[in-house]
Design a protein around this motif. Structure first.
Motif, PDB file in Angstrom:
ATOM      1  N   GLU A 151       2.574 -13.486 -31.659  1.00  0.00           N
ATOM      2  CA  GLU A 151       1.674 -13.987 -30.609  1.00  0.00           C
ATOM      3  C   GLU A 151       1.506 -12.952 -29.503  1.00  0.00           C
ATOM      4  OE1 GLU A 151       4.228 -15.433 -31.903  1.00  0.00           O
ATOM      5  OE2 GLU A 151       3.778 -17.497 -32.487  1.00  0.00           O
ATOM      6  N   HIS A 152       2.566 -12.197 -29.212  1.00  0.00           N
ATOM      7  CA  HIS A 152       2.471 -11.215 -28.130  1.00  0.00           C
ATOM      8  C   HIS A 152       1.561 -10.064 -28.503  1.00  0.00           C
ATOM      9  CE1 HIS A 152       6.479 -12.848 -26.400  1.00  0.00           C
ATOM     10  NE2 HIS A 152       5.434 -13.589 -26.100  1.00  0.00           N
ATOM     11  N   VAL A 153       1.600  -9.681 -29.761  1.00  0.00           N
ATOM     12  CA  VAL A 153       0.689  -8.619 -30.217  1.00  0.00           C
ATOM     13  C   VAL A 153      -0.745  -9.163 -30.225  1.00  0.00           C
ATOM     14  CG1 VAL A 153       0.128  -7.026 -32.086  1.00  0.00           C
ATOM     15  CG2 VAL A 153       2.521  -7.527 -31.558  1.00  0.00           C
ATOM     16  N   ALA A 154      -0.894 -10.427 -30.623  1.00  0.00           N
ATOM     17  CA  ALA A 154      -2.240 -11.036 -30.664  1.00  0.00           C
ATOM     18  C   ALA A 154      -2.871 -11.070 -29.272  1.00  0.00           C
ATOM     19  CB  ALA A 154      -2.165 -12.436 -31.262  1.00  0.00           C
ATOM     20  N   GLU A 155      -2.035 -11.117 -28.239  1.00  0.00           N
ATOM     21  CA  GLU A 155      -2.582 -11.119 -26.866  1.00  0.00           C
ATOM     22  C   GLU A 155      -3.349  -9.837 -26.556  1.00  0.00           C
ATOM     23  OE1 GLU A 155       0.765 -11.935 -24.340  1.00  0.00           O
ATOM     24  OE2 GLU A 155       0.939 -13.990 -25.132  1.00  0.00           O
ATOM     25  N   LEU A 156      -3.059  -8.775 -27.308  1.00  0.00           N
ATOM     26  CA  LEU A 156      -3.794  -7.521 -27.099  1.00  0.00           C
ATOM     27  C   LEU A 156      -5.241  -7.634 -27.582  1.00  0.00           C
ATOM     28  CD1 LEU A 156      -1.130  -4.914 -28.384  1.00  0.00           C
ATOM     29  CD2 LEU A 156      -1.763  -5.352 -26.006  1.00  0.00           C
ATOM     30  N   GLY A 157      -5.513  -8.571 -28.508  1.00  0.00           N
ATOM     31  CA  GLY A 157      -6.894  -8.743 -28.964  1.00  0.00           C
ATOM     32  C   GLY A 157      -7.117  -9.042 -30.443  1.00  0.00           C
TER      33      GLY A 157
END
Ligand code: CKP
Ligand code: MG
Length: 308
Positions: A208-214
């Motif tokens: 989820e934290h990587v997904a926050e990048l886009g």
């Protein structure tokens, strides 16, 4: 071309044939390797079109790389033979029975002289998917620029972009890599990496934290435990196959090839993961970075234990 297009560096590969350090008189096997072309070969063997862009030297390994890719049916129209630099080299030894040591001789190689001018805009804009890895931007400023421009062309044309983080400590430090890889991840649709690679991007290995990048799809490869994807707010996990491991180099690329081939085929995230771990099982169960990748009619061998 509605298949996959990728760009990167092909290296000559010298692998010591027996356990121990590289030493005079040791038997060796010659081949070629490179993460991006490994993926192109994997996708191609499953029946999808694949094009590879890069530079090789005007030398035996450069010719070998072109012969291998042509033989696999990968489109090499975008490969330039650079007379001014040699093909880079990767030396591999089985230092002990289960410890592989890899050494690069690739600085100022032909592959690292890739530039944005080597790209064919129409090929990228007409592809079903652009695949890049974190190795190419670490090679040189011009190679980094080529990746950037390729991603720009793909995004402008609505072509999905996938990024395999592929952090290589021999090429750059985490502090050098982090901003560049985060910027690439923020412009990719699919990001794939191991736990430490995702932590380099997101601060920890949480998808989820990587997904926050886009990116809309983030996939963590977990070796013998399988792989987990986070897409459209949902997390899905697929276990790995229980196979005897002989060589893990290239396993990540094999997973990526399976995952992206299923994606090109319009399959669900669960099916992408399943084809990814299946190709990973073929890769770890065979020696070589791409040589053991399966054709479509061989998939049942590991999946269902069918004899081919
Ligand atoms: O992450 P993987 O083990 O799947 O990648 C292996 C490839 O391109 C290998 O073929 C090698 O040439 C490289 O990664 C590299 O540059 O390290
Ligand atoms: Mg990898």
């Amino acid at each position: 071309m509605s298949g996959l297009v990728t760009l990167g560096e092909q290296l000559g590969q010298v692998t010591a044939g027996t356990e121990g350090p590289l030493r005079p008189g040791a038997a060796a096997q010659l081949s070629v390797c490179g993460a991006e072309a490994n993926v192109a070969i994997g996708v191609r063997r499953l029946g999808f079109a694949a094009a590879y862009v890069g530079r090789v030297g005007d030398d035996a390994f450069g010719r070998m790389a072109l012969d291998v890719l042509r033989g696999e049916g990968v489109d090499v129209t975008g490969v330039r033979v650079d007379p001014a630099a040699p093909t880079g080299l990767l030396l591999r030894s089985r230092r002990t029975a289960d410890r592989t040591v890899v050494e690069y001789l690739r600085s100022r190689s032909a592959g690292s002289r890739l530039t944005a001018a080597d790209l064919d805009e129409d090929v990228i804009a007409g592809a079903g998917l652009l695949h890049v890895t974190g190795i190419t931007p670490a090679l040189s400023p011009t190679a980094a620029k080529a990746v950037d421009v390729a991603v720009d062309i793909a995004r402008a044309a609505g072509v999905p972009v996938s990024l395999d983080v592929n952090y290589r400590a021999a090429l750059w430090s985490p502090d050098e890599a982090r901003p560049e890889l985060r910027r690439l991840a923020s412009r990719a649709d699919v990001v794939i990496g191991g736990p430490a690679e995702l932590a380099l991007l997101g601060g920890d290995e949480q998808l989820e934290h990587v997904a926050e990048l886009g990116p809309t799809e983030v996939v963590r490869t977990e070796g013998a435990s399988g792989a987990t994807a986070f897409a459209d707010g949902t997390t899905e996990h697929v276990a790995a196959h229980d196979v005897r491991v002989v060589d893990v180099v290239g396993a990540g690329d094999a997973f990526v090839a399976g995952y992206l081939a299923a994606r090109l085929d319009g399959r669900s995230v669960g099916e992408r993961l399943r084809l990814g771990v299946l190709l990973g099982a073929f890769a770890v169960g065979t020696w070589g970075d791409w040589e053991g990748l399966p054709r479509r009619d061989e998939l049942g061998l590991i999946e269902h234990g069918d004899e081919v």
